[in-house]
Design an enzyme around this catalytic site. Structure first.
Site, PDB file in Angstrom:
ATOM      1  CE  LYS A  43      -3.597   2.438   0.259  1.00 42.00           C
ATOM      2  NZ  LYS A  43      -3.924   3.095  -0.708  1.00 42.00           N
ATOM      3  N   GLY A  44       0.502   2.256  -0.279  1.00 43.59           N
ATOM      4  CA  GLY A  44       1.023   3.481  -0.981  1.00 43.59           C
ATOM      5  C   GLY A  44       1.665   3.848   0.576  1.00 43.59           C
ATOM      6  CB  CYS A  46      -2.772   8.545  -5.365  1.00 44.90           C
ATOM      7  SG  CYS A  46      -4.549   8.251  -4.554  1.00 44.90           S
ATOM      8  CB  ILE A  66      -2.919   2.267 -15.508  1.00 42.17           C
ATOM      9  CG1 ILE A  66      -4.022   2.107 -16.214  1.00 42.17           C
ATOM     10  CG2 ILE A  66      -2.543   3.337 -17.777  1.00 42.17           C
ATOM     11  CD1 ILE A  66      -5.601   2.455 -16.350  1.00 42.17           C
ATOM     12  N   GLY A 116      -7.744  -3.871 -14.504  1.00 45.30           N
ATOM     13  CA  GLY A 116      -8.974  -4.591 -14.741  1.00 45.30           C
ATOM     14  C   GLY A 116      -8.327  -5.648 -15.345  1.00 45.30           C
TER      15      GLY A 116
HETATM   16  C1  LIG Z   1      -8.881   0.333  -2.835  1.00 46.63           C
HETATM   17  C2  LIG Z   1      -7.752   0.277  -4.293  1.00 46.63           C
HETATM   18  C3  LIG Z   1      -6.374   1.445  -3.394  1.00 46.63           C
HETATM   19  C4  LIG Z   1      -5.300   0.781  -4.083  1.00 46.63           C
HETATM   20  N1  LIG Z   1      -4.570   2.015  -3.237  1.00 46.63           N
HETATM   21  C5  LIG Z   1      -3.866   2.223  -4.324  1.00 46.63           C
HETATM   22  C6  LIG Z   1      -1.769   3.115  -3.487  1.00 46.63           C
HETATM   23  O1  LIG Z   1      -1.840   3.105  -2.273  1.00 46.63           O
HETATM   24  N2  LIG Z   1      -1.558   3.430  -3.954  1.00 46.63           N
HETATM   25  C7  LIG Z   1      -1.546   2.974  -5.760  1.00 46.63           C
HETATM   26  O2  LIG Z   1      -0.589   3.838  -6.884  1.00 46.63           O
HETATM   27  N3  LIG Z   1      -2.801   2.447  -6.042  1.00 46.63           N
HETATM   28  C8  LIG Z   1      -3.081   2.370  -6.379  1.00 46.63           C
HETATM   29  N4  LIG Z   1      -4.274   1.446  -6.395  1.00 46.63           N
HETATM   30  C9  LIG Z   1      -4.487   0.673  -7.886  1.00 46.63           C
HETATM   31  C10 LIG Z   1      -4.184  -0.231  -7.734  1.00 46.63           C
HETATM   32  O3  LIG Z   1      -3.332  -0.546  -7.738  1.00 46.63           O
HETATM   33  C11 LIG Z   1      -4.208  -0.497  -9.370  1.00 46.63           C
HETATM   34  O4  LIG Z   1      -3.548   0.701 -10.564  1.00 46.63           O
HETATM   35  C12 LIG Z   1      -5.699  -0.299 -10.328  1.00 46.63           C
HETATM   36  O5  LIG Z   1      -6.462  -0.100  -8.979  1.00 46.63           O
HETATM   37  C13 LIG Z   1      -6.237  -1.077 -11.853  1.00 46.63           C
HETATM   38  O6  LIG Z   1      -5.649  -2.400 -11.455  1.00 46.63           O
HETATM   39  P1  LIG Z   1      -7.346  -3.339 -11.292  1.00 46.63           P
HETATM   40  O7  LIG Z   1      -8.162  -2.812 -12.073  1.00 46.63           O
HETATM   41  O8  LIG Z   1      -6.331  -4.704 -11.759  1.00 46.63           O
HETATM   42  O9  LIG Z   1      -7.801  -2.547  -9.159  1.00 46.63           O
HETATM   43  C14 LIG Z   1      -5.312   1.136  -5.575  1.00 46.63           C
HETATM   44  C15 LIG Z   1      -6.725   0.643  -5.986  1.00 46.63           C
HETATM   45  C16 LIG Z   1      -7.482   0.210  -5.269  1.00 46.63           C
HETATM   46  C17 LIG Z   1      -9.047  -0.344  -6.049  1.00 46.63           C
END
Ligand SMILES: Cc1cc2nc3c(=O)[nH]c(=O)nc-3n(C[C@H](O)[C@H](O)[C@H](O)COP(=O)(O)O)c2cc1C
Length: 315
Positions: A44-45, A129, A190, A243
């Site tokens: 997590k960030g 973010c 992304i 996705g």
């Molecule tokens: C609940 C949640 C929290 C996220 N927190 C972060 C984060 O802390 N730092 C970051 O770079 N991306 C964060 N993301 C983005 C994801 O890492 C990812 O880039 C994005 O969800 C697209 O991928 P996905 O469609 O497989 O979820 C978060 C996404 C979600 C859904």
């Protein structure tokens, strides 16, 4: 069959990485699945200090997607290094730290703390973010600031530097090149797409923060297009994100030119996703007579365009 990939000098035993913010700090999933199944985990960030994040509600379901505004809640990088890193050490999995900052200096400072810590394979620099008032997407939405942050992090660490790019821009190739020029070793493409869901009865946003970041299958075609564009624009490797919920989804990114992929939202639906995708990926490779996942990377036949590998884009 070889499933191992190398990105930014980091060896991942397979190309599947848990995406930042959807897998906690990794340790939360210890009792749920064998973490060594994963090629890698992105934390997590993390900022220098602990943060409370955004007001609730923080997550809303949308058609084939999820809109979130967590607001980068977290324990802070020092507590992470002190309390979490030792617990992760026993798992055979490459760990990337998702680096955040309110300022260029803070990005560098967080990176410096990580540099001295054992067990961190690399840094994913979160300049994308959409859910914070300061920093975040602002850095990833201006190519000069992208360059500045990445150059500062590059100077602060010997660890591999992997900026995570925002889809909320007009031309991602400008940002991919700026990051590469500033010394990035790879790119993550992304982060989430900026969205707004409205409660029509209350005539208010459904998220406490107002807007949020859209993820899940709904964003995949956008993500594949942007990862493909980025991979064609730079010589450093690209990690595809957005996705992914099946081996076929992961293969779209690999064929588009990505060296590895991250899975986020789909993990909330089924934490067994990594094992399933890995199994199906192996089956696909077998069916297609491939004995190395790397040989699939950048093999997109796109009428009228040379492959990214032919133009040096997936070196
Ligand atoms: C609940 C949640 C929290 C996220 N927190 C972060 C984060 O802390 N730092 C970051 O770079 N991306 C964060 N993301 C983005 C994801 O890492 C990812 O880039 C994005 O969800 C697209 O991928 P996905 O469609 O497989 O979820 C978060 C996404 C979600 C859904």
């Amino acid at each position: 069959m070889n499933l191992a990939v190398e990105v930014a000098g980091i060896r991942f035993k397979n190309p599947l990485i848990a995406a930042s913010g959807t897998f906690g700090y990794g340790v939360e999933y210890e009792g749920v699945l064998d973490l060594s199944v994963l090629g890698g985990i992105v934390s997590k960030g993390l900022y220098m200090e602990a943060r409370d994040g955004a007001p609730t509600p923080r997550i809303v379901e949308t058609p084939s997607g999820l809109l979130n505004a967590i607001g980068l809640q977290g324990v802070g990088v020092r507590a992470f290094v002190r309390d979490v890193l030792p617990r992760l050490a026993k798992h055979e999995v490459a760990l990337l730290v998702n680096v955040c900052g309110d300022s260029v200096e803070e990005y560098a400072e967080v990176s410096r703390v990580c540099d001295g810590a054992p067990g961190i394979a690399g840094l994913e620099v979160n300049i994308s973010c959409p859910n914070v008032k300061k920093g975040g997407m602002a850095f990833g939405g201006d190519p000069r600031l992208t360059h500045e942050v990445v150059a500062a992090v590059r100077k602060a660490t010997r660890l591999p530097v992997i900026p995570k790019l925002s889809p909320n821009v007009g031309d991602i190739t400008v940002f991919a090149r700026a990051a590469e020029e500033a010394g990035a070793d790879a790119l993550s493409c992304i982060n989430t797409l900026l969205g707004l869901a409205i409660d029509v009865e209350a005539r208010r946003p459904r998220l406490g923060f107002g807007t949020g970041g859209l993820s899940g299958p709904a964003i995949r075609p956008v993500a594949v297009r942007m990862a493909w564009q980025a991979a064609r624009a730079v010589r450093i490797p690209v990690i595809g994100i957005g996705g992914i919920a099946s081996a076929s989804d992961a293969l779209e990114f690999l064929i588009a030119g990505c060296r590895a992929v991250q899975i986020g939202t789909a993990n909330f639906v089924d934490p067994g996703i990594y094992e399933r995708v890995l199994l199906d990926l192996r089956a696909w490779l077998e069916r297609h007579g491939e004995d190395d996942v790397n040989s699939v990377v950048g093999t997109l036949e796109y009428p009228g365009l040379p492959r990214p590998c032919d133009s040096g884009g997936c070196a």
